[in-house]
Design an enzyme around this catalytic site. Sequence first.
Site, short mmCIF file in Angstrom:
data_model
loop_
_atom_site.label_atom_id
_atom_site.label_comp_id
_atom_site.label_asym_id
_atom_site.label_seq_id
_atom_site.Cartn_x
_atom_site.Cartn_y
_atom_site.Cartn_z
N GLU A 60 -64.07 -35.47 29.17
CA GLU A 60 -65.12 -36.48 29.40
C GLU A 60 -64.62 -37.67 30.21
OE1 GLU A 60 -64.90 -34.89 26.44
OE2 GLU A 60 -66.81 -33.83 26.44
N HIS A 129 -72.73 -34.83 16.25
CA HIS A 129 -73.53 -34.28 17.35
C HIS A 129 -74.99 -34.70 17.22
CE1 HIS A 129 -69.94 -31.78 17.61
NE2 HIS A 129 -70.31 -31.43 18.82
#
Lengths: 324, 327
Positions: A60, A129
């Site tokens: 990321e 998540h």
Amino acid sequence: MAELTYRDAVARGLAQEMERDERVVLIGEDVAKAGGVFKTTAGLLERFGPTRVRDTPISEEAITGMIMGAAMNGLRPVGELMFSDFLATCWDIVTNQIAKTRYMTNGQVELPLVIRTANGGGARFGGQHSQSLENWAMAVPGLKVVAPSSPADVVGLLAAAIRDPDPVVFFEHKMLFPIKGEVPDGELVDELGTARVLREGNDVTLVALARMVPMALEAAEALAAAGISVEVIDLRSLVPLDTRTLLGSVTKTSRLFTVEENPRLIGWGAEISSIVAEELFWDLDGPIVRITTPHIPLPAADELEDLAIPSVQRIVETVRRSAG
Amino acid sequence: MEIDTPTRLSLYREMVRARYFEQRAYDLFIEGLLKGTTHLGLGQEAVAAGFAAAMREGDMTYCTYRGHNHTLLRGAPMDALMGELLGRANGICGGKGGSMHLTDVTKGAMGSYAIVGAHLPIAAGAAWAAQVRGTDQASVCFFGDGTTNIGAFHEALNIAAVWSLPVVFVCENNLYMEYTPIGDVIAVEHPAADRAPAYGLEGIIVDGNDVDAVYETALRALARARRGEGPSLIEAKTYRHGGHSRADPAKYRPSAEVEEWMKRDPIVLYRDRLLALAVEVGDLDQIEAEALAEVDHATELTKATPPPDVAGLMTEVWADGGSAWRN
């Protein structure tokens, strides 16, 4: 006018802009060959080729850093973070680098980039998540923050975000991906920083964002049956913030309820409440009430997660109790 | 390769300019005119000068908070850098950046990044844009030995190698990550070079105090990048003459080590080499005098410049020039 899912609207918005401007490129984990884990980028690799649609490693910091560097050298990149929770792994790049560089260089560096990410709870994914993190991004000077609630808004606001000369964090709500809505034909470009009054009413204002918008609308319907006339505002964008629409509505209704998916402390509604309290205090007929997820990590089990996130029933009960 | 005399004189001049500029920055800190902190690259000038000479217009430099040298030697005006260090209206970033964030985009000095490792993926991204757009630009990213232990280093090296990006990663190994010897915190001997094979790259080590060697290494890596053969990872062995930052007297370094490295001062070494190559001592003296005059001029001009206009506080958050977040 075509009926499109929120999921397909993402691909349509991206395709519209990639067709128009060859500087627009897309990278992320599984965005190319797989078409995205949520299938939001399906077909783009086939249509625009491997130079413009490219899979990355699970990195990321590389994804966000690379789109920043690319924006500094003539591209208008879009980077996908598979889940907004992963923002935490590249928060340095997003907040210390992307957000601040224009200011710290006194305008030498322009960063026309978009970070798209799947946000929000309801999918039973558990605490890592499922988060609603718009307020994290909202807290950092230099980031624009958008969170659409409908397929038409996805296309128009994504196009506006890509065309915007500043960095935009674009939150796509994962529970909205399957919902359908009418999307006008042809090129669609919306305007960042504009809220929408989706239902007019006179007694209370409900202000909501992303998945909380359809819930607020459903609650407004139920409250109408109980004799409470509810105005529903979809903020659509937290930065820039359309306070004019918000303040106009509260001036009329004199009551404000926020419906937020984020945990309680420092959610976006806290800032909204502060603005309204400061600027419309004497117009209010009662306290501002925030309807939020409690200040807990999100659990996974159906019953627990549903209890945590604001529901239509909780909105209705809260408004009835406070404004009935 | 044979480096011609004009290039050699230029390499010498640039190292001396950087040296005098940073020595002046140190003095101005003692005078109380330079606030905050500074991270000086005194002793590391050969890395900056060798690479800057090898780079072309359009190439992009990404450096760290220890970035005065790199920004100056890409061509940023000295007085505007001095102005930024002192927080004056003539500062290159209008006083919004400071010592750790010198930037001159017009010269390809794409910024000084003060969070360790962050600029490696950013430099890779600039190189990716060059690849997508089909330009022949390369980006060069300078960082310290301590950076080799942070995640962004590994993410950037990996994707740059997998995508064959035209980027040159340059580790300035000055043997200390802040106050700690780098050897205490890595499991290999060479912090960058020994990690290179993990990304399919050659582990390149160069004497970072030999400006000719740096220059030649830089030319090779930039040519490789422009040929589309991908990134390079270069470890330049060098030494900080001072501490990590202004707050650090660097007492943790053995005095014998410091003495040994001070003998290997890149400017002293190069002066001796140039004289051995029959360059006139007068030419070198003149270069030094000119560099000193340039620093004096930048200092006087900056001291006579007022602080930034306070209106600048609220500008340039957004591309419209302003900072409004609501209507």
